[in-house]
Design an enzyme around this catalytic site. Structure first.
Site, mmCIF file in Angstrom:
data_model
loop_
_atom_site.group_PDB
_atom_site.id
_atom_site.type_symbol
_atom_site.label_atom_id
_atom_site.label_comp_id
_atom_site.label_asym_id
_atom_site.label_seq_id
_atom_site.Cartn_x
_atom_site.Cartn_y
_atom_site.Cartn_z
ATOM 1 N N HIS A 113 0.946 -1.584 0.018
ATOM 2 C CA HIS A 113 0.349 -0.357 -0.021
ATOM 3 C C HIS A 113 0.375 1.204 -0.007
ATOM 4 O O HIS A 113 0.261 2.160 -0.346
ATOM 5 C CB HIS A 113 -0.793 0.485 1.436
ATOM 6 C CG HIS A 113 -1.899 -1.193 1.260
ATOM 7 N ND1 HIS A 113 -3.151 -1.286 0.186
ATOM 8 C CD2 HIS A 113 -2.176 -1.856 2.332
ATOM 9 C CE1 HIS A 113 -3.843 -2.176 0.312
ATOM 10 N NE2 HIS A 113 -3.006 -2.796 1.291
ATOM 11 N N ASP A 150 -2.239 -10.561 -2.286
ATOM 12 C CA ASP A 150 -3.152 -10.129 -0.997
ATOM 13 C C ASP A 150 -4.312 -9.686 -0.508
ATOM 14 O O ASP A 150 -4.479 -9.862 -2.251
ATOM 15 C CB ASP A 150 -2.062 -9.065 -0.329
ATOM 16 C CG ASP A 150 -2.512 -8.822 0.817
ATOM 17 O OD1 ASP A 150 -1.873 -8.424 2.081
ATOM 18 O OD2 ASP A 150 -3.561 -7.987 1.018
ATOM 19 N N HIS A 152 -5.975 -7.299 -0.201
ATOM 20 C CA HIS A 152 -6.578 -5.961 -0.194
ATOM 21 C C HIS A 152 -5.446 -5.589 -2.198
ATOM 22 O O HIS A 152 -4.495 -6.141 -1.992
ATOM 23 C CB HIS A 152 -6.053 -5.404 0.652
ATOM 24 C CG HIS A 152 -6.858 -5.027 1.917
ATOM 25 N ND1 HIS A 152 -5.706 -6.577 2.674
ATOM 26 C CD2 HIS A 152 -7.663 -5.057 2.684
ATOM 27 C CE1 HIS A 152 -5.975 -6.677 3.812
ATOM 28 N NE2 HIS A 152 -7.535 -5.800 3.833
ATOM 29 N N ASP A 229 -4.500 -12.951 3.312
ATOM 30 C CA ASP A 229 -5.322 -12.190 4.899
ATOM 31 C C ASP A 229 -6.685 -12.928 3.769
ATOM 32 O O ASP A 229 -7.287 -12.149 4.055
ATOM 33 C CB ASP A 229 -5.252 -10.576 4.891
ATOM 34 C CG ASP A 229 -4.752 -10.376 3.938
ATOM 35 O OD1 ASP A 229 -4.277 -10.991 2.748
ATOM 36 O OD2 ASP A 229 -4.023 -9.099 3.739
HETATM 37 N N1 Q9C Z 1 -9.208 2.516 9.171
HETATM 38 C C1 Q9C Z 1 -2.026 -5.613 4.183
HETATM 39 O O1 Q9C Z 1 -2.506 -5.665 4.447
HETATM 40 N N2 Q9C Z 1 -7.737 -1.186 7.810
HETATM 41 N N3 Q9C Z 1 -2.969 -4.318 4.809
HETATM 42 C C2 Q9C Z 1 -8.226 0.174 6.880
HETATM 43 C C3 Q9C Z 1 -9.684 1.165 8.388
HETATM 44 C C4 Q9C Z 1 -6.134 -1.388 6.495
HETATM 45 C C5 Q9C Z 1 -3.731 -4.087 5.002
HETATM 46 C C6 Q9C Z 1 -9.633 0.118 8.081
HETATM 47 C C7 Q9C Z 1 -5.870 -2.591 6.673
HETATM 48 C C8 Q9C Z 1 -4.446 -2.608 5.612
HETATM 49 C C9 Q9C Z 1 -1.019 -5.137 4.287
HETATM 50 ZN ZN ZN Z 2 -3.756 -7.553 2.591
#
Ligand code: Q9C
Ligand code: ZN
Length: 284
Positions: A113, A150, A152, A229
């Protein structure tokens, strides 16, 4: 067997209640040792110049002085050094891949990210993209296919490689979900949004034909953003992959016989050590 790069210093930060926690590296490290792997510290030490291959100078400065602000991605003390250790793992893994050894970087923080000028989603520096940039600097014309499994969207990686020569990026991710991008394919960045609840068979059935198209681009090397994940027990997402799926993904990547490396991204369930072990059984 391939090489595993890790450093337990990357388990020395965390905030209570944060899913991206030290156990991810600590317990996976122990599990991989028990499975016969030999995690080693990278010999290469990432320097500013390695970061500046893709990130802005302002971004690097903000990592060093802790002035960045993102609720999910806190400015822990000493985070610059830890982020550079994590990056070193990806660089070492990239080098090993080019030398013909499949390799895996077991480090935190993750990277996919992180964009040119931003931390985001637990990520500070884009380890995987910087590994790719390093190899392409050493070997101009090296054709790289990036696979990001991943759960995301790898929005930071997309920002950093969009329009980049000799590089194709494929991301499969739950949508809608953080970070909210990755609905459409753009130029060399191929995005496959997936519905909540998709299981391992469904995931592999989606992946197989697109991976075939990716191989049609005739890459010289595979670079893999390995997030775990999408697992059915993961606390922060909604896909339903099981242990066998990760082994299958690893095996499909290995079946290409291409030089390859992977770096840990997400994966927050207690079972992460098993998932990494299973993936590497296929990938090495
Ligand atoms: N603030 C990776 O798996 N969640 N990152 C945000 C609202 C963020 C995941 C929830 C998830 C990040 C590397
Ligand atoms: Zn992720």
């Amino acid at each position: 067997m391939g090489r595993v790069y890790s450093d337990l210093k990357t388990a020395e930060y965390g905030a209570s209640g944060h899913p991206e926690a030290p156990f991810r590296v600590l317990r996976t490290f122990e599990r991989l040792k028990a499975a016969g792997h030999a995690p080693e510290r990278p010999k290469v030490k990432a320097a500013d110049a390695d970061v500046l291959l893709l990130h802005g100078a302002k971004h690097l400065a903000s990592i060093k002085n802790g002035s960045f602000e993102d609720a999910d991605t806190p400015a822990h003390r000493g985070m610059d050094e830890i982020a550079l250790i994590s990056l070193s793992g990806a660089l070492a893994a990239a080098d090993a891949a080019l030398a013909g050894e499949p390799s895996f970087s077991l480090m935190r923080p993750p990277g996919h990210h992180a964009g040119k000028d931003k931390v985001s989603g637990f990520c500070y520096l884009n380890n995987l993209a910087l590994g790719v940039a390093r190899l392409q600097k050493a070997k101009p014309g090296l054709k790289v296919a990036i696979v990001d499994f991943d759960v995301h969207h790898g929005d930071g990686t997309q920002e950093l490689v969009l329009g980049r020569e000799n590089t194709t990026f494929l991301s499969l991710h739950q949508y809608p979900l953080f970070p909210g991008t990755g609905l459409d394919t753009r130029a060399n960045c191929w995005n496959i949004p997936l519905e909540v609840g998709l299981d391992g068979d469904g995931w592999l059935q989606t992946f197989e034909p697109v991976f075939g198209l990716l191989l049609d681009t005739k890459p010289d090397l595979l670079a893999v953003s390995a997030g775990f994940d999408a697992y059915k027990e993961d606390p922060i997402a909604g896909l339903k992959l099981d242990r066998a799926t990760f082994k299958r993904i690893g095996a499909m990547l290995a079946q290409t016989k291409l030089p390859r490396f992977a770096a840990l991204e997400g994966g927050y369930s207690e079972d992460l050590p098993l998932l990494v072990e299973d993936f590497l059984e296929g990938f090495f």
